[in-house]
Write a protein that holds these residues in place. Structure first.
Motif, PDB file in Angstrom:
ATOM      1  N   TRP A 113      33.102  82.820 -82.076  1.00  0.00           N
ATOM      2  CA  TRP A 113      32.172  83.297 -81.049  1.00  0.00           C
ATOM      3  C   TRP A 113      32.853  83.409 -79.675  1.00  0.00           C
ATOM      4  N   CYS A 114      34.098  83.890 -79.693  1.00  0.00           N
ATOM      5  CA  CYS A 114      34.847  84.010 -78.430  1.00  0.00           C
ATOM      6  C   CYS A 114      34.206  85.010 -77.473  1.00  0.00           C
ATOM      7  N   ARG A 115      33.397  85.923 -78.006  1.00  0.00           N
ATOM      8  CA  ARG A 115      32.781  86.898 -77.096  1.00  0.00           C
ATOM      9  C   ARG A 115      31.788  86.238 -76.140  1.00  0.00           C
ATOM     10  N   SER A 116      31.271  85.048 -76.493  1.00  0.00           N
ATOM     11  CA  SER A 116      30.374  84.373 -75.554  1.00  0.00           C
ATOM     12  C   SER A 116      31.044  83.174 -74.869  1.00  0.00           C
ATOM     13  N   ALA A 117      32.352  83.033 -75.074  1.00  0.00           N
ATOM     14  CA  ALA A 117      33.074  81.924 -74.417  1.00  0.00           C
ATOM     15  C   ALA A 117      32.977  82.049 -72.905  1.00  0.00           C
ATOM     16  N   LEU A 118      32.873  80.912 -72.217  1.00  0.00           N
ATOM     17  CA  LEU A 118      32.919  80.924 -70.758  1.00  0.00           C
ATOM     18  C   LEU A 118      34.322  81.357 -70.324  1.00  0.00           C
ATOM     19  N   ASP A 119      34.399  82.218 -69.318  1.00  0.00           N
ATOM     20  CA  ASP A 119      35.685  82.813 -68.931  1.00  0.00           C
ATOM     21  C   ASP A 119      36.754  81.765 -68.635  1.00  0.00           C
ATOM     22  N   TRP A 120      36.365  80.691 -67.958  1.00  0.00           N
ATOM     23  CA  TRP A 120      37.364  79.701 -67.521  1.00  0.00           C
ATOM     24  C   TRP A 120      37.946  78.885 -68.667  1.00  0.00           C
ATOM     25  N   VAL A 121      37.219  78.827 -69.802  1.00  0.00           N
ATOM     26  CA  VAL A 121      37.669  77.964 -70.897  1.00  0.00           C
ATOM     27  C   VAL A 121      39.050  78.365 -71.400  1.00  0.00           C
ATOM     28  N   MET A 122      39.276  79.668 -71.494  1.00  0.00           N
ATOM     29  CA  MET A 122      40.526  80.153 -72.054  1.00  0.00           C
ATOM     30  C   MET A 122      41.704  79.905 -71.112  1.00  0.00           C
ATOM     31  N   ASP A 123      41.395  79.512 -69.872  1.00  0.00           N
ATOM     32  CA  ASP A 123      42.443  79.328 -68.876  1.00  0.00           C
ATOM     33  C   ASP A 123      42.429  77.913 -68.303  1.00  0.00           C
ATOM     34  N   LEU A 124      41.876  76.966 -69.053  1.00  0.00           N
ATOM     35  CA  LEU A 124      41.692  75.610 -68.543  1.00  0.00           C
ATOM     36  C   LEU A 124      43.019  74.928 -68.192  1.00  0.00           C
ATOM     37  N   GLY A 125      44.091  75.327 -68.883  1.00  0.00           N
ATOM     38  CA  GLY A 125      45.392  74.718 -68.646  1.00  0.00           C
ATOM     39  C   GLY A 125      45.915  74.908 -67.230  1.00  0.00           C
ATOM     40  N   SER A 126      45.382  75.908 -66.516  1.00  0.00           N
ATOM     41  CA  SER A 126      45.879  76.169 -65.163  1.00  0.00           C
ATOM     42  C   SER A 126      45.069  75.433 -64.095  1.00  0.00           C
ATOM     43  N   VAL A 127      44.007  74.726 -64.491  1.00  0.00           N
ATOM     44  CA  VAL A 127      43.167  74.010 -63.531  1.00  0.00           C
ATOM     45  C   VAL A 127      43.876  72.707 -63.133  1.00  0.00           C
ATOM     46  N   PRO A 128      43.894  72.358 -61.816  1.00  0.00           N
ATOM     47  CA  PRO A 128      44.560  71.118 -61.372  1.00  0.00           C
ATOM     48  C   PRO A 128      44.085  69.890 -62.140  1.00  0.00           C
ATOM     49  N   ARG A 129      45.013  68.974 -62.427  1.00  0.00           N
ATOM     50  CA  ARG A 129      44.723  67.835 -63.301  1.00  0.00           C
ATOM     51  C   ARG A 129      44.818  66.497 -62.596  1.00  0.00           C
ATOM     52  N   ASN A 130      43.949  65.570 -63.004  1.00  0.00           N
ATOM     53  CA  ASN A 130      44.029  64.174 -62.596  1.00  0.00           C
ATOM     54  C   ASN A 130      44.123  63.333 -63.850  1.00  0.00           C
ATOM     55  N   ALA A 131      44.893  62.262 -63.802  1.00  0.00           N
ATOM     56  CA  ALA A 131      45.005  61.395 -64.965  1.00  0.00           C
ATOM     57  C   ALA A 131      43.700  60.656 -65.222  1.00  0.00           C
ATOM     58  N   GLN A 132      42.972  60.346 -64.171  1.00  0.00           N
ATOM     59  CA  GLN A 132      41.684  59.701 -64.310  1.00  0.00           C
ATOM     60  C   GLN A 132      40.651  60.483 -63.528  1.00  0.00           C
ATOM     61  N   GLY A 133      39.380  60.201 -63.792  1.00  0.00           N
ATOM     62  CA  GLY A 133      38.349  60.985 -63.139  1.00  0.00           C
ATOM     63  C   GLY A 133      37.378  60.159 -62.345  1.00  0.00           C
ATOM     64  N   ARG A 134      36.384  60.856 -61.835  1.00  0.00           N
ATOM     65  CA  ARG A 134      35.265  60.190 -61.189  1.00  0.00           C
ATOM     66  C   ARG A 134      34.199  59.968 -62.246  1.00  0.00           C
ATOM     67  N   PRO A 135      33.284  59.033 -62.020  1.00  0.00           N
ATOM     68  CA  PRO A 135      32.224  58.808 -63.015  1.00  0.00           C
ATOM     69  C   PRO A 135      31.410  60.084 -63.201  1.00  0.00           C
ATOM     70  N   LYS A 136      31.099  60.410 -64.475  1.00  0.00           N
ATOM     71  CA  LYS A 136      30.340  61.635 -64.744  1.00  0.00           C
ATOM     72  C   LYS A 136      28.866  61.311 -64.969  1.00  0.00           C
TER      73      LYS A 136
END
Ligand SMILES: [Zn+2]
Ligand SMILES: [Zn+2]
Length: 136
Positions: A113-136
């Motif tokens: 179902w890639c036709r309904s994939a969110l655009d950013w999902v396919m490019d998630l590797g380029s999003v800035p990364r943190n080893a840990q996060g904030r509480p979700k």
């Protein structure tokens, strides 16, 4: 491969035998709303290879646009999704990989179902990364 898993609160525990070559990601819009996230990662197991060890999932039956019905099993206490299966007499269970303890060893082999994939999902590797996060 033998795996075991549980929901977030631990009420539901299970074990199963799965084929790691059957791990897949689904980007359909139902999976987006059912997960509250971007996609589902799942792997199928046959009825005889799936054993609930504790707890009983609550079941929500979703009806797709096509009219197809799918039973969604989830923990009644914490809401974690455990599997999807046929509504009546399921022969296979599509386990949600995030509940499997060995999930790091189970990367997806296919995406659907890639036709309904969110655009950013396919490019998630380029999003800035943190080893840990904030509480979700
Ligand atoms: Zn739970
Ligand atoms: Zn889906």
């Amino acid at each position: 491969m033998k795996i075991d898993g549980s929901c977030h609160c631990g009420f539901i525990t299970y074990e199963a035998e799965i084929d790691p070559q059957k791990v897949g990601v689904c980007h359909c819009t139902d999976c987006q709303s059912l997960t509250g996230s971007a996609f589902t990662t799942s792997v199928s197991t046959d009825k005889e290879d799936f054993r609930l060890l504790s707890g009983q999932p609550k079941v929500y039956v979703k009806t797709a646009e096509s009219g197809a019905k799918r039973a969604q099993g989830f923990c009644p206490q914490c809401g974690s999704r455990i599997y999807a299966a046929a509504e009546v007499d399921p022969q296979t269970f599509n386990l949600r990989v995030g509940t499997i303890r060995q999930r790091r060893e189970l990367p997806p082999i296919t995406q659907s179902w890639c036709r309904s994939a969110l655009d950013w999902v396919m490019d998630l590797g380029s999003v800035p990364r943190n080893a840990q996060g904030r509480p979700k």
